[in-house]
Design a protein around this motif. Structure first.
Motif, PDB file in Angstrom:
ATOM      1  N   GLY A 119       0.824  -1.203   0.000  1.00 57.40           N
ATOM      2  CA  GLY A 119       0.000   0.000   0.000  1.00 57.40           C
ATOM      3  C   GLY A 119       0.859   1.254   0.000  1.00 57.40           C
ATOM      4  O   GLY A 119       0.618   2.194  -0.766  1.00 57.40           O
ATOM      5  N   LEU A 120       1.906   1.260   0.840  1.00 53.15           N
ATOM      6  CA  LEU A 120       2.776   2.438   0.921  1.00 53.15           C
ATOM      7  C   LEU A 120       3.517   2.671  -0.405  1.00 53.15           C
ATOM      8  O   LEU A 120       3.664   3.808  -0.866  1.00 53.15           O
ATOM      9  CB  LEU A 120       3.776   2.282   2.065  1.00 53.15           C
ATOM     10  CG  LEU A 120       3.148   2.364   3.466  1.00 53.15           C
ATOM     11  CD1 LEU A 120       4.146   1.964   4.538  1.00 53.15           C
ATOM     12  CD2 LEU A 120       2.621   3.769   3.735  1.00 53.15           C
ATOM     13  N   VAL A 121       3.976   1.553  -0.999  1.00 52.53           N
ATOM     14  CA  VAL A 121       4.644   1.671  -2.297  1.00 52.53           C
ATOM     15  C   VAL A 121       3.680   2.258  -3.327  1.00 52.53           C
ATOM     16  O   VAL A 121       4.023   3.175  -4.085  1.00 52.53           O
ATOM     17  CB  VAL A 121       5.154   0.296  -2.785  1.00 52.53           C
ATOM     18  CG1 VAL A 121       5.605   0.367  -4.238  1.00 52.53           C
ATOM     19  CG2 VAL A 121       6.286  -0.204  -1.889  1.00 52.53           C
ATOM     20  N   ALA A 348      -1.950   9.308 -11.064  1.00 48.29           N
ATOM     21  CA  ALA A 348      -2.458   7.936 -11.078  1.00 48.29           C
ATOM     22  C   ALA A 348      -1.363   6.875 -11.135  1.00 48.29           C
ATOM     23  O   ALA A 348      -1.557   5.753 -10.661  1.00 48.29           O
ATOM     24  CB  ALA A 348      -3.415   7.755 -12.254  1.00 48.29           C
ATOM     25  N   GLN A 349      -0.200   7.215 -11.700  1.00 49.46           N
ATOM     26  CA  GLN A 349       0.848   6.189 -11.810  1.00 49.46           C
ATOM     27  C   GLN A 349       1.589   5.997 -10.480  1.00 49.46           C
ATOM     28  O   GLN A 349       1.457   6.807  -9.572  1.00 49.46           O
ATOM     29  CB  GLN A 349       1.848   6.551 -12.917  1.00 49.46           C
ATOM     30  CG  GLN A 349       2.926   7.556 -12.542  1.00 49.46           C
ATOM     31  CD  GLN A 349       2.396   8.918 -12.214  1.00 49.46           C
ATOM     32  OE1 GLN A 349       2.331   9.298 -11.070  1.00 49.46           O
ATOM     33  NE2 GLN A 349       1.980   9.660 -13.229  1.00 49.46           N
ATOM     34  N   VAL A 350       2.332   4.907 -10.392  1.00 51.22           N
ATOM     35  CA  VAL A 350       3.249   4.730  -9.268  1.00 51.22           C
ATOM     36  C   VAL A 350       4.616   5.158  -9.795  1.00 51.22           C
ATOM     37  O   VAL A 350       4.950   4.880 -10.944  1.00 51.22           O
ATOM     38  CB  VAL A 350       3.274   3.273  -8.786  1.00 51.22           C
ATOM     39  CG1 VAL A 350       4.141   3.134  -7.546  1.00 51.22           C
ATOM     40  CG2 VAL A 350       1.867   2.807  -8.479  1.00 51.22           C
ATOM     41  N   GLY A 351       5.407   5.835  -8.954  1.00 56.77           N
ATOM     42  CA  GLY A 351       6.604   6.451  -9.510  1.00 56.77           C
ATOM     43  C   GLY A 351       7.917   5.924  -9.023  1.00 56.77           C
ATOM     44  O   GLY A 351       7.995   4.833  -8.435  1.00 56.77           O
ATOM     45  N   GLU A 352       8.943   6.738  -9.256  1.00 57.85           N
ATOM     46  CA  GLU A 352      10.299   6.290  -8.957  1.00 57.85           C
ATOM     47  C   GLU A 352      10.515   6.017  -7.471  1.00 57.85           C
ATOM     48  O   GLU A 352      11.282   5.138  -7.106  1.00 57.85           O
ATOM     49  CB  GLU A 352      11.324   7.304  -9.476  1.00 57.85           C
ATOM     50  CG  GLU A 352      11.186   8.719  -8.945  1.00 57.85           C
ATOM     51  CD  GLU A 352      10.257   9.559  -9.816  1.00 57.85           C
ATOM     52  OE1 GLU A 352       9.636   8.996 -10.739  1.00 57.85           O
ATOM     53  OE2 GLU A 352      10.132  10.757  -9.552  1.00 57.85           O
ATOM     54  N   VAL A 358      10.586  -0.370  -3.268  1.00 63.03           N
ATOM     55  CA  VAL A 358      10.610  -1.801  -3.588  1.00 63.03           C
ATOM     56  C   VAL A 358      12.019  -2.348  -3.403  1.00 63.03           C
ATOM     57  O   VAL A 358      12.237  -3.394  -2.785  1.00 63.03           O
ATOM     58  CB  VAL A 358      10.114  -2.037  -5.034  1.00 63.03           C
ATOM     59  CG1 VAL A 358      10.464  -3.445  -5.490  1.00 63.03           C
ATOM     60  CG2 VAL A 358       8.620  -1.811  -5.131  1.00 63.03           C
ATOM     61  N   THR A 359      13.004  -1.598  -3.924  1.00 62.07           N
ATOM     62  CA  THR A 359      14.391  -2.042  -3.799  1.00 62.07           C
ATOM     63  C   THR A 359      14.817  -2.109  -2.333  1.00 62.07           C
ATOM     64  O   THR A 359      15.433  -3.081  -1.886  1.00 62.07           O
ATOM     65  CB  THR A 359      15.314  -1.061  -4.555  1.00 62.07           C
ATOM     66  OG1 THR A 359      14.746  -0.805  -5.834  1.00 62.07           O
ATOM     67  CG2 THR A 359      16.695  -1.638  -4.727  1.00 62.07           C
ATOM     68  N   ALA A 375       6.093  -6.160  -8.573  1.00 61.43           N
ATOM     69  CA  ALA A 375       5.743  -4.787  -8.196  1.00 61.43           C
ATOM     70  C   ALA A 375       6.497  -3.793  -9.070  1.00 61.43           C
ATOM     71  O   ALA A 375       5.912  -2.833  -9.600  1.00 61.43           O
ATOM     72  CB  ALA A 375       6.062  -4.547  -6.721  1.00 61.43           C
ATOM     73  N   ALA A 376       7.809  -4.037  -9.246  1.00 61.46           N
ATOM     74  CA  ALA A 376       8.609  -3.111 -10.053  1.00 61.46           C
ATOM     75  C   ALA A 376       8.089  -3.073 -11.480  1.00 61.46           C
ATOM     76  O   ALA A 376       7.998  -2.015 -12.107  1.00 61.46           O
ATOM     77  CB  ALA A 376      10.074  -3.523 -10.021  1.00 61.46           C
ATOM     78  N   THR A 377       7.726  -4.253 -12.029  1.00 60.16           N
ATOM     79  CA  THR A 377       7.211  -4.302 -13.394  1.00 60.16           C
ATOM     80  C   THR A 377       5.928  -3.473 -13.517  1.00 60.16           C
ATOM     81  O   THR A 377       5.760  -2.683 -14.444  1.00 60.16           O
ATOM     82  CB  THR A 377       6.918  -5.769 -13.802  1.00 60.16           C
ATOM     83  OG1 THR A 377       8.071  -6.538 -13.531  1.00 60.16           O
ATOM     84  CG2 THR A 377       6.567  -5.854 -15.269  1.00 60.16           C
ATOM     85  N   LEU A 378       5.036  -3.651 -12.533  1.00 60.72           N
ATOM     86  CA  LEU A 378       3.788  -2.892 -12.541  1.00 60.72           C
ATOM     87  C   LEU A 378       4.062  -1.394 -12.471  1.00 60.72           C
ATOM     88  O   LEU A 378       3.434  -0.600 -13.175  1.00 60.72           O
ATOM     89  CB  LEU A 378       2.922  -3.314 -11.348  1.00 60.72           C
ATOM     90  CG  LEU A 378       2.029  -4.523 -11.601  1.00 60.72           C
ATOM     91  CD1 LEU A 378       1.410  -4.991 -10.305  1.00 60.72           C
ATOM     92  CD2 LEU A 378       0.934  -4.155 -12.608  1.00 60.72           C
ATOM     93  N   ILE A 379       5.012  -1.033 -11.606  1.00 68.45           N
ATOM     94  CA  ILE A 379       5.322   0.386 -11.454  1.00 68.45           C
ATOM     95  C   ILE A 379       5.807   0.970 -12.780  1.00 68.45           C
ATOM     96  O   ILE A 379       5.341   2.014 -13.239  1.00 68.45           O
ATOM     97  CB  ILE A 379       6.387   0.587 -10.349  1.00 68.45           C
ATOM     98  CG1 ILE A 379       5.784   0.266  -8.986  1.00 68.45           C
ATOM     99  CG2 ILE A 379       6.929   2.014 -10.368  1.00 68.45           C
ATOM    100  CD1 ILE A 379       6.788   0.224  -7.862  1.00 68.45           C
ATOM    101  N   VAL A 380       6.754   0.242 -13.400  1.00 70.13           N
ATOM    102  CA  VAL A 380       7.308   0.746 -14.664  1.00 70.13           C
ATOM    103  C   VAL A 380       6.210   0.849 -15.717  1.00 70.13           C
ATOM    104  O   VAL A 380       6.113   1.842 -16.440  1.00 70.13           O
ATOM    105  CB  VAL A 380       8.468  -0.160 -15.139  1.00 70.13           C
ATOM    106  CG1 VAL A 380       8.910   0.242 -16.538  1.00 70.13           C
ATOM    107  CG2 VAL A 380       9.628  -0.057 -14.162  1.00 70.13           C
ATOM    108  N   LEU A 381       5.344  -0.184 -15.796  1.00 69.53           N
ATOM    109  CA  LEU A 381       4.248  -0.132 -16.771  1.00 69.53           C
ATOM    110  C   LEU A 381       3.340   1.055 -16.503  1.00 69.53           C
ATOM    111  O   LEU A 381       2.931   1.787 -17.414  1.00 69.53           O
ATOM    112  CB  LEU A 381       3.432  -1.437 -16.717  1.00 69.53           C
ATOM    113  CG  LEU A 381       4.104  -2.654 -17.358  1.00 69.53           C
ATOM    114  CD1 LEU A 381       3.238  -3.898 -17.158  1.00 69.53           C
ATOM    115  CD2 LEU A 381       4.332  -2.414 -18.853  1.00 69.53           C
ATOM    116  N   SER A 382       3.042   1.305 -15.211  1.00 70.49           N
ATOM    117  CA  SER A 382       2.148   2.424 -14.894  1.00 70.49           C
ATOM    118  C   SER A 382       2.786   3.752 -15.294  1.00 70.49           C
ATOM    119  O   SER A 382       2.105   4.683 -15.717  1.00 70.49           O
ATOM    120  CB  SER A 382       1.785   2.422 -13.412  1.00 70.49           C
ATOM    121  OG  SER A 382       2.833   2.965 -12.640  1.00 70.49           O
TER     122      SER A 382
END
Lengths: 644, 206
Positions: A119-121, A348-352, A358-359, A375-382
């Protein structure tokens, strides 16, 4: 090994050099450019990235530096003016989004530690992409842009406590992270035995200690260094400062980014803020670029190909969740509808920062490798979807509200940089600065004299220590946004250097420049600076005017003569610009002709005043006489003694 | 004894024989303040507060200037625009000039007022000053006819100029001492002739 380092450096840099400009051209922004570069050289495509996780660990230092810079940006004045939006709107966005995502995760049967972490991510958005996109569309200054900015600031700030919180959420064996200082790693294990809660307390104590100690130790030290006027030493110490704070935190087993953030906040109000920003910026830019390439390269994209529907659904869920939360909060805070839509679509996106968390979560044992990758893949796609969201916002959402609720052109805080940048704050610049401030404009001042800066700050003025001939510093001072650059530096060489720099990087920024003499004037004009003021001309003319008055000339007549003289002198100077590359003879001929023209013109001006009064009637002797040498003089008629 | 403020405006004073004679006539008169506007404000930056203070201290305001293009020189217009502000000189709270007396002492270059020039003006000097008269009325001031000195040719006998200057000084003294019949002086076309019609002789002479 050294061969391969060189080779990888070439591969990474080349990939970035190709992808980043391309991404910028496509309107995707630099962060996505780096990520794309990473994916291209990663195992899915070219597979030339080598040990990308090692690179990632190293590049994490870019994040540490970024937090230092974010800290530097946190000026209490900005926080105060935006506090309602930051704490209320921004704070609630983080909490509500995190809670909502965590609830869904819990409902899907994920453990609560992991749910909270996810959730925090997910609450984070991409500061870099969003600010650049809003800026491009001229939406940043409006109400929607300001609210978006406040929410992003709240997210940036919340990263600090989240970093402290993550170790408490660990459920799996921690992966040994990269140690910036391996020698202290052993000592650090001493602290690992402490309870997580104690660690959190320790974190807070450390933050406070850093803040107070640094305030009383660092500022005098930086002042001393600035006085040495050695640029390299300043760079060196700025780096040393960031590295040692990070090392110290690591020694205590605390997140290094937290320490550098505190160090940044502590120096945010200091006069060396812009200078430090300029010194650290290039390192941060490079390392952060590397960080995003490494993330791109380490993505295991088979999670997408293995179950595309699952990824697509998750992506759609995250985007719509975040969008709806912001829309709801915007309504709660009574934002105009248009502003609410701008903020919601932007965030709306998740960012850097999501990627950073995540790291970090993987290292602290919050996420398993599998979850971290997904999670990282989803973030990058978003992040890649963001440009599409902006297109939807512009094409579909905004046109329907444009008429009813136009953006307010000037909000309480228009931008976080002043409208006027003044370089050089000696006797000349100060007059300009005070006048412009009194008129209600915001001014950022740069000066290279530490004593002057200290003194002016004691007098309560906002002055920054820094060398205006450095592009990074001009950028940090807000030249990209400023409406005017006042070049009041007295040294002609330095002044020309700065003028050239501004013309090259900010061709649209108007310059008003101070010129030491005619040569300097001409050089500035040839560089394309339109408005150049000779520094002693006005005061010399004023003294000349007083001299004429003292010699018996009427005050108004003296003023007209001085004004006429000035206009002709200026015209001559402009005219001489065309002769600077001519042979000396031509130049001298022209200069002589100019002087003769001027004398003629002055005589005519003086006579013109007489012509106001019909000379056929009631005038006495002609006031102008021709001297035997042929050069004319203006002879004043003494007024009667009625004034005495 | 009334006090007189002469607001003198002449951008080319150096060149004017007529005005120099008038200024000399107005100088060194007790109760008369001569304020040289072009000397005080060479850049046209009129000090509103200082000017208003001067106005407040005097009972009679006299504008002395050459007639330029049938009006006052530019600085006097600037003075008017800056000093006579709403709420001070006029308007509901603007009572500061109420009851004071205003008049002009004007020199002309004569050519345009001479009948032999054919295309002479259709108005008298008094009529050309009607914007000033209206301004004075708006501020509650009593507007008198102007003291007009038509310009002298270069070859004019100096005696005529001396006579005009003496009349001017006599008018100033009479205004100061309250010997001017204001009703008569307001109704006349000009004040530069037949002074005996509206000025009482000094008491000691009577």
């Amino acid at each position: 090994m050294s061969d391969s380092i060189l080779l990888y450096a070439i591969i990474y840099l080349a990939a970035a050099a190709i992808c980043v400009p391309l991404a910028k051209r496509l309107g995707l922004g630099t962060v996505l450019g780096y990520l794309a570069a990473g994916i291209v050289i990663g195992p899915q495509l070219l597979n030339v990235a080598g040990p990308s996780d090692k690179v990632l660990h190293f590049a994490e230092f870019g994040v540490v530096m970024m937090l230092f810079l974010i800290g530097l940006e946190i000026k209490p004045t900005i926080l105060r003016s935006l506090r309602r939006d930051i704490i209320g709107l921004g704070g609630l966005q983080v909490v509500v989004t995190a809670a909502a995502i965590a609830t869904v995760a819990l409902a899907l049967g994920v453990g609560w530690h992991l749910s909270v972490a996810l959730g925090l991510v997910g609450a984070m958005s991409s500061t870099a992409i969003v600010l650049a996109s809003l800026d491009e569309r001229n939406l940043l200054a409006g109400r929607g842009g300001q609210s978006t900015f406040a929410i992003l600031l709240a997210q940036d700030l919340s990263v600090v406590p989240i970093l402290g919180l993550f170790p408490l959420l660990a459920t799996v064996q921690a992966v040994e992270g990269f140690r910036f200082v391996p020698e202290v790693a052993r000592a650090a294990t001493l602290w690992q035995q402490y309870q997580p809660l104690l660690k959190l307390l320790l974190t807070l104590v450390m933050a406070g200690t850093l803040f107070t100690a640094g305030h009383y130790l660092l500022r005098p030290l930086l002042g001393l260094l600035a006085r040495s006027r050695s640029r390299e030493v300043f760079t060196l110490v700025a780096l040393l400062l960031v590295l040692s704070v990070a090392g110290l935190m690591e020694l205590l087993g605390l997140p290094p980014a937290l320490g550098t953030f505190m160090a940044g906040v502590m120096l945010a109000e200091s006069e060396y803020r812009h200078e430090l920003e300029a010194e650290i910026q290039p390192f941060k830019g490079l390392l952060l670029g590397l960080f995003f390439i490494a993330i791109g390269a380490s993505l295991q994209l088979d999670v997408v190909t293995a179950n595309p529907l699952r990824i697509l659904l998750l992506l759609a869920a995250i985007l719509s969740f975040k969008l709806l939360v912001v829309l709801a909060l915007a309504r709660l805070f009574r934002l105009p509808k248009r502003a609410g839509f701008i903020a919601a679509f932007s965030l709306a996106q998740v960012g850097e920062f999501g990627l950073v968390l995540v790291t970090y979560g993987r290292q602290t044992g919050v996420f398993t490798d599998g979850i971290a990758n997904e999670a990282a893949t989803l973030i990058v796609l978003s992040m890649f979807v963001t440009p599409l969201l902006f297109i939807a916002l512009e094409r579909l959402a905004l046109p329907r509200m444009a008429e009813r609720a136009p953006t307010r052109p000037h909000d309480a805080i228009r931008s976080h940089h002043a409208e006027v940048v003044i370089a050089g704050y000696g006797r000349f610049g100060q007059v300009i600065g005070r006048l412009v401030r009194v008129a209600g404009f915001e001014v950022t001042v740069l000066d290279l004299d530490p004593e002057m800066v200290d003194m002016l700050r004691k007098l309560g003025q906002t002055v920054y220590f820094g060398d205006a001939s450095r592009h990074e510093l001009l950028e940090a001072a807000g030249c990209a946004k400023a409406r005017l650059f006042v070049l009041a530096i007295d040294n002609p060489d330095k002044s020309l250097e700065v003028a050239a720099l501004i013309r090259r990087h900010y061709p649209g920024l108007p310059i008003i420049a101070r010129a030491r003499n005619r040569q300097h004037f001409s050089a500035l004009r040839r560089l394309g600076v339109e408005r150049v003021v000779r520094e002693t001309l006005a005061s010399a003319l004023e003294a000349g005017e007083l001299s004429l008055q003292q010699l018996g000339m009427r005050a108004h007549t003296a003023h007209r003569l001085a004004t006429t003289w000035r206009a002709h002198d200026q015209a001559n100077l402009e005219n001489m610009l065309g002769y600077h590359d001519q042979p000396q003879d031509a130049w001298i001929d022209e200069a002589r002709r100019a002087i003769e023209n001027m004398e003629q013109a002055m005589v005519e001006e003086a006579a013109g005043m007489g012509a106001l009064h019909d000379r056929g009637w009631a005038t006495d002797a002609a006031p102008h006489r021709t001297s035997p040498a042929g050069t004319r003089q203006v002879v004043a008629v003494r007024p009667p003694d009625h004034q005495r | 004894m009334a006090s007189i403020l002469i607001l003198f405006a002449h951008p080319a004073f150096e060149h004017s024989r007529t005005q120099r004679a008038l200024v000399a006539a107005a100088s060194n008169l007790p109760g008369v303040t001569l304020h040289d506007l072009y000397e005080a404000y060479p850049t046209f930056h009129v000090d509103r507060r200082a000017e208003q203070a001067l106005l407040r201290r005097h009972d009679i305001i006299l504008f002395q200037h050459p007639l330029y293009w049938f009006s006052a020189p530019a600085l006097l217009k600037q003075w008017q625009d800056v000093v006579l502000e709403h709420g001070w000189a006029y308007g509901e709270a603007g009572l500061q000039l109420r009851g004071k007396v205003a008049l002009h002492a004007v020199s002309t270059s004569a050519a345009e007022f001479e009948p032999e020039h054919g295309n002479g003006p259709t108005c008298s000097v008094r009529q050309f000053l009607s914007p000033w008269e209206t301004t004075a009325q708006l501020c509650g001031m009593r507007f008198l006819a102007p003291f007009v000195v038509h310009g002298f040719r270069v070859d004019t006998h100096p005696e005529q100029l001396r006579e005009a200057a003496a009349n001017y000084r006599a008018l100033l003294e009479a205004l100061r001492d309250g010997r001017v019949d204001l009703d008569k002086a307001a109704a006349r076309p000009a004040l530069n002739f037949d002074l005996g019609d509206f000025i009482r002789p000094p008491d000691d002479a009577a």
